[in-house]
Each structure stands twice: as structure tokens, then as C-alpha cells.
Design an enzyme around this catalytic site. Structure first.
Site, short mmCIF file in Angstrom:
data_model
loop_
_atom_site.label_atom_id
_atom_site.label_comp_id
_atom_site.label_asym_id
_atom_site.label_seq_id
_atom_site.Cartn_x
_atom_site.Cartn_y
_atom_site.Cartn_z
N GLY A 46 0.83 -1.27 -0.09
CA GLY A 46 -0.01 0.11 -0.10
C GLY A 46 0.92 1.30 0.06
N GLN A 51 3.29 10.12 1.20
CA GLN A 51 4.63 9.35 0.94
C GLN A 51 5.39 9.60 -0.18
OE1 GLN A 51 2.70 5.26 2.19
NE2 GLN A 51 4.50 5.02 3.13
N CYS A 89 6.46 0.41 7.62
CA CYS A 89 6.04 1.68 6.93
C CYS A 89 7.38 1.85 6.06
CB CYS A 89 5.67 2.52 7.79
SG CYS A 89 5.17 4.29 6.79
N LEU A 90 7.03 1.89 4.59
CA LEU A 90 8.13 2.21 3.74
C LEU A 90 8.65 3.67 4.16
CD1 LEU A 90 6.33 1.34 0.23
CD2 LEU A 90 8.09 0.18 1.39
N HIS A 131 -4.03 2.03 7.65
CA HIS A 131 -2.61 2.36 7.55
C HIS A 131 -2.32 3.52 6.63
CE1 HIS A 131 1.89 1.88 8.29
NE2 HIS A 131 1.80 2.51 6.99
N GLU A 132 -2.63 3.31 5.30
CA GLU A 132 -2.70 4.15 4.57
C GLU A 132 -3.55 5.38 4.79
OE1 GLU A 132 -0.18 3.86 2.86
OE2 GLU A 132 0.09 1.84 2.81
N HIS A 135 -2.01 8.14 6.91
CA HIS A 135 -0.75 9.03 6.20
C HIS A 135 -1.44 10.09 5.55
CE1 HIS A 135 2.72 6.64 6.17
NE2 HIS A 135 2.27 5.54 5.51
ZN ZN Z 1 3.29 3.70 5.87
#
Ligand code: ZN
Length: 173
Positions: A46, A51, A89-90, A131-132, A135
Site C-alpha cells: 500500500g 509518501q 512503513c516504507l 494504515h494508508e 498517512h
Molecule cells: Zn506507511
């Protein structure tokens, strides 16, 4: 299509409240395509627009069958249950922690053609979308940890920095 740079913890765009997408234009579709390519490049499941440095309410996700879908201006309209599982998380590479989320959610959004969609998700995919969507409000998964665990992670990042590229090739959002 192009892989875009994923912003890391400390970048102010990750703390902004993202603005709604007013219209799904060709530019937005190009952004969606880039986000999908970036998500796959990073082996993520995702990715949210902030991000990649764009403070718009837009997320992409893998549907669990290898197909990507976009959720434009997503809203959670119903939620049930709770579940705890590990997340990464990226944008916070190398950090993994158990986070409590709703087990089931109903999401209303627009798709990449601008058409309204309503989807029901449970388990892992429900977790990905929650989660997304965090953000989009400037919230990171570490903010959802108990204060002691959160402070320990934040101090560790301040002390050691984030791990170098390549160490986060694991389940990450
Ligand atoms: Zn994340």
C-alpha cells in the site's frame, strides 16, 4: 510511469493533513500510475500520496491478488472488531511494531475513473487501508503504539537514524 522517491520519517509532508482530490484528472491518473509503480518497486502492499510528497487524499493498495487499486478521497463509513498485528512503513524503514486496528471496515471512495465505490475489507487488507488512510491525516503507525514503545522507537531513530536503504524489504505500507 515512474518510480517516485518515498519520503522518510522527518519529512514535513508526512505530518500534513492531505487535501481532497477535487477531480480525477489525467494528472491524477498519472500520479496513481506512478504510485502503483513505486509501491511495487518498494515491494509494498500500500502507498499513500503523502509518501511520495503529494499531500492529496489518495491511496493505492494491492488487492491481495496482485492487482492494484486506487482509493480517491477514501472515508471509513463503518468499522467492527479489533485485531493486533505487526506493521512496517516504507516511510519508517526498518521499524516494525504491533498495532491495533479495526478488524473489518467499510470504505467509500472514488476509483481511478472518479466513480464512487464502496468496499468492505477485513483482516490484512483492512489493516493496509487503515494504515494508508492514517498517512492522509499526517499520522504514522508508530503514533498508534503505547507511549512507552513509541518513545523508545522515536529515541532510537533520533540516536541511530533510519536504517539504510535495502534493510526494509519486508511487509511495509
Ligand atoms: Zn506507511
Amino acid at each position: 510511469m515512474a518510480v517516485r522517491e518515498v519520503r522518510s520519517y522527518g519529512d514535513p509532508v508526512l505530518r500534513q493533513k492531505a487535501r481532497p482530490v477535487t477531480e480525477v484528472t489525467a494528472e491524477i491518473r498519472a500520479l496513481i500510475a506512478d504510485m502503483v509503480e513505486t509501491m511495487h518497486h518498494e515491494i509494498g502492499v500500500g502507498l499513500a500520496a503523502p509518501q511520495v510528497g503529494i499531500a492529496l487524499r489518495l491511496v493505492v493498495m494491492d488487492d491481495g491478488k496482485g492487482k492494484a487499486r486506487a482509493l480517491v478521497n477514501p472515508e471509513i463509513t463503518d468499522r467492527r472488531g479489533s485485531a493486533v498485528a505487526e506493521e512496517g512503513c516504507l516511510s519508517v524503514p526498518g521499524i516494525f511494531a504491533e498495532v491495533e486496528r479495526s478488524e473489518w471496515i467499510r470504505v467509500e471512495a472514488a476509483d481511478e475513473d472518479g466513480k464512487p465505490v464502496a468496499i468492505e475489507l477485513r483482516g490484512f487488507l483492512a489493516r493496509v487501508v487503515q494504515h494508508e488512510m492514517d498517512h492522509l491525516d499526517g499520522v504514522l503507525f508508530i503514533d498508534r503504539l503505547p507511549p512507552v514503545a513509541r518513545d523508545r522507537i522515536k529515541k532510537r531513530i533520533q540516536r541511530e537514524g533510519l536504517p539504510a536503504e535495502g534493510s526494509h524489504r519486508a511487509f511495509a505500507l
